[in-house]
Design a protein around this motif. Sequence first.
Motif, PDB file in Angstrom:
ATOM      1  N   ASP A 175      10.322 -69.085 -10.910  1.00 21.32           N
ATOM      2  CA  ASP A 175       9.379 -68.020 -11.286  1.00 21.32           C
ATOM      3  C   ASP A 175       8.110 -68.123 -10.442  1.00 21.32           C
ATOM      4  O   ASP A 175       6.993 -68.217 -10.970  1.00 21.32           O
ATOM      5  CB  ASP A 175       9.022 -68.094 -12.776  1.00 21.32           C
ATOM      6  N   ALA A 176       8.269 -68.104  -9.141  1.00 16.04           N
ATOM      7  CA  ALA A 176       7.121 -68.347  -8.266  1.00 16.04           C
ATOM      8  C   ALA A 176       7.239 -67.561  -6.964  1.00 16.04           C
ATOM      9  O   ALA A 176       8.318 -67.118  -6.571  1.00 16.04           O
ATOM     10  CB  ALA A 176       7.000 -69.839  -7.959  1.00 16.04           C
ATOM     11  N   ILE A 221      -1.359 -67.097 -14.528  1.00 14.51           N
ATOM     12  CA  ILE A 221      -0.630 -67.343 -13.283  1.00 14.51           C
ATOM     13  C   ILE A 221      -1.508 -68.185 -12.352  1.00 14.51           C
ATOM     14  O   ILE A 221      -2.620 -67.787 -12.013  1.00 14.51           O
ATOM     15  CB  ILE A 221      -0.255 -66.022 -12.593  1.00 14.51           C
ATOM     16  N   GLN A 277       5.931 -73.584 -10.685  1.00 16.34           N
ATOM     17  CA  GLN A 277       6.465 -72.612 -11.639  1.00 16.34           C
ATOM     18  C   GLN A 277       5.346 -71.701 -12.128  1.00 16.34           C
ATOM     19  O   GLN A 277       4.211 -72.144 -12.340  1.00 16.34           O
ATOM     20  CB  GLN A 277       7.121 -73.318 -12.832  1.00 16.34           C
ATOM     21  N   ASN A 278       5.676 -70.428 -12.278  1.00 15.55           N
ATOM     22  CA  ASN A 278       4.695 -69.434 -12.732  1.00 15.55           C
ATOM     23  C   ASN A 278       3.444 -69.488 -11.845  1.00 15.55           C
ATOM     24  O   ASN A 278       2.315 -69.558 -12.330  1.00 15.55           O
ATOM     25  CB  ASN A 278       4.314 -69.664 -14.193  1.00 15.55           C
ATOM     26  N   VAL A 294       2.272 -75.953 -12.715  1.00 17.94           N
ATOM     27  CA  VAL A 294       2.996 -75.184 -13.735  1.00 17.94           C
ATOM     28  C   VAL A 294       2.085 -74.636 -14.825  1.00 17.94           C
ATOM     29  O   VAL A 294       2.560 -74.019 -15.768  1.00 17.94           O
ATOM     30  CB  VAL A 294       4.112 -76.038 -14.379  1.00 17.94           C
ATOM     31  N   ASN A 295       0.787 -74.859 -14.740  1.00 19.63           N
ATOM     32  CA  ASN A 295      -0.163 -74.467 -15.787  1.00 19.63           C
ATOM     33  C   ASN A 295       0.238 -75.087 -17.127  1.00 19.63           C
ATOM     34  O   ASN A 295       0.471 -74.399 -18.120  1.00 19.63           O
ATOM     35  CB  ASN A 295      -0.260 -72.943 -15.907  1.00 19.63           C
ATOM     36  N   LYS A 333      -1.296 -60.066 -12.297  1.00 17.30           N
ATOM     37  CA  LYS A 333      -0.106 -60.107 -13.149  1.00 17.30           C
ATOM     38  C   LYS A 333       0.933 -59.074 -12.707  1.00 17.30           C
ATOM     39  O   LYS A 333       2.112 -59.396 -12.564  1.00 17.30           O
ATOM     40  CB  LYS A 333      -0.496 -59.871 -14.609  1.00 17.30           C
ATOM     41  N   PHE A 385       2.480 -60.009  -9.311  1.00 23.02           N
ATOM     42  CA  PHE A 385       3.399 -61.137  -9.470  1.00 23.02           C
ATOM     43  C   PHE A 385       4.725 -60.683 -10.082  1.00 23.02           C
ATOM     44  O   PHE A 385       5.804 -60.965  -9.555  1.00 23.02           O
ATOM     45  CB  PHE A 385       2.722 -62.182 -10.361  1.00 23.02           C
ATOM     46  N   GLU A 386       4.633 -59.935 -11.181  1.00 23.86           N
ATOM     47  CA  GLU A 386       5.848 -59.512 -11.893  1.00 23.86           C
ATOM     48  C   GLU A 386       6.679 -58.538 -11.058  1.00 23.86           C
ATOM     49  O   GLU A 386       7.914 -58.608 -11.053  1.00 23.86           O
ATOM     50  CB  GLU A 386       5.472 -58.902 -13.234  1.00 23.86           C
TER      51      GLU A 386
END
Length: 306
Positions: free
Chosen positions: A218-219, A291, A253-254, A270-271, A141, A144-145
């Motif tokens: 967002d990837a 994620i 995405q994500n 995209v989960n 996390k 990624f962020e």
Amino acid sequence: GDHLYRMDYMKFVQKHRETGSDITVAAIPCDEKRAGDFGLMKIDDTGRINDFAEKPKGDALEQMKVDTTILGLTAEEAKEKPYIASMGIYVFKKDVLLDLLNEKMPTANDFGSEIIPSAAEDLRVQAYLFNDYWEDIGTMKSFFEANLALAQHPPRFEFYDALNPIFTSPRFLPPAKVQNCQVTDAIISHGAVLEDCHVENAIVGLRSRVGKGVRIVDAMLMGADYYESEDVRQKLLECGEVPIGIGDNTVIQNAICDKNCRVGKNCVIVNQAGVEEANYEEDGIYIRSGIVTVLADATIPDGTVI
């Protein structure tokens, strides 16, 4: 390491010399929300460290509050950030380090949890404040962020600092090739090829191939270690196989697409179910903290929905 920051180590060393400390530990001030994720320290009114706690919670966390104005924070900043966390960066006197490793603690394996807390009992161990951007990127996390934050305007951490540049190893690749794409808040690396796609709040890595109609939001695409020629790519498609990169009309995405992965056409990653943790390694996928990660060298068939 697994930290992202920019520090002038000479200032750190100078502070160590000025205080006459045996050991100096770099410390980052933090608020209650983040404090429980780190190893915390307590200090006296001179900045000397006298207590440690590893990821404390509840009452144990409350007991680790300190007056961070001692280290140079303003009263307002100290109210917001009443904890100090170890950054895992240390300066030792040479003779002290040799004595600890060879004589006092020859079987110790870790500085942060063994050597430093033990040394603080009878040596002068001082805290050095680093009140700037610092991010622990040791979890999926946080990694990624922190990466996506680099594409923000302005970013919290800036690689493009003329006075304090950060270099990478040279790869001698051609510049990125972007044709008829809509790109917003993104970093696109050398050698990438993008065509007729939408990229938003994303990192596109080295040698990435992104097909037509693809939507990346967002990837992170980690890219590839090598190119496939157009002939090879065409033959793979004719055989119903998947070339390296992201196939046409796919939505990501994500998610993180690791090195050399192959994502087919018309996929949706995209989960959708909002799964927090899952392991589908046999299918080239796992999910951490919500994620989705496409594993390195994995192949995701056309039409896959995650």
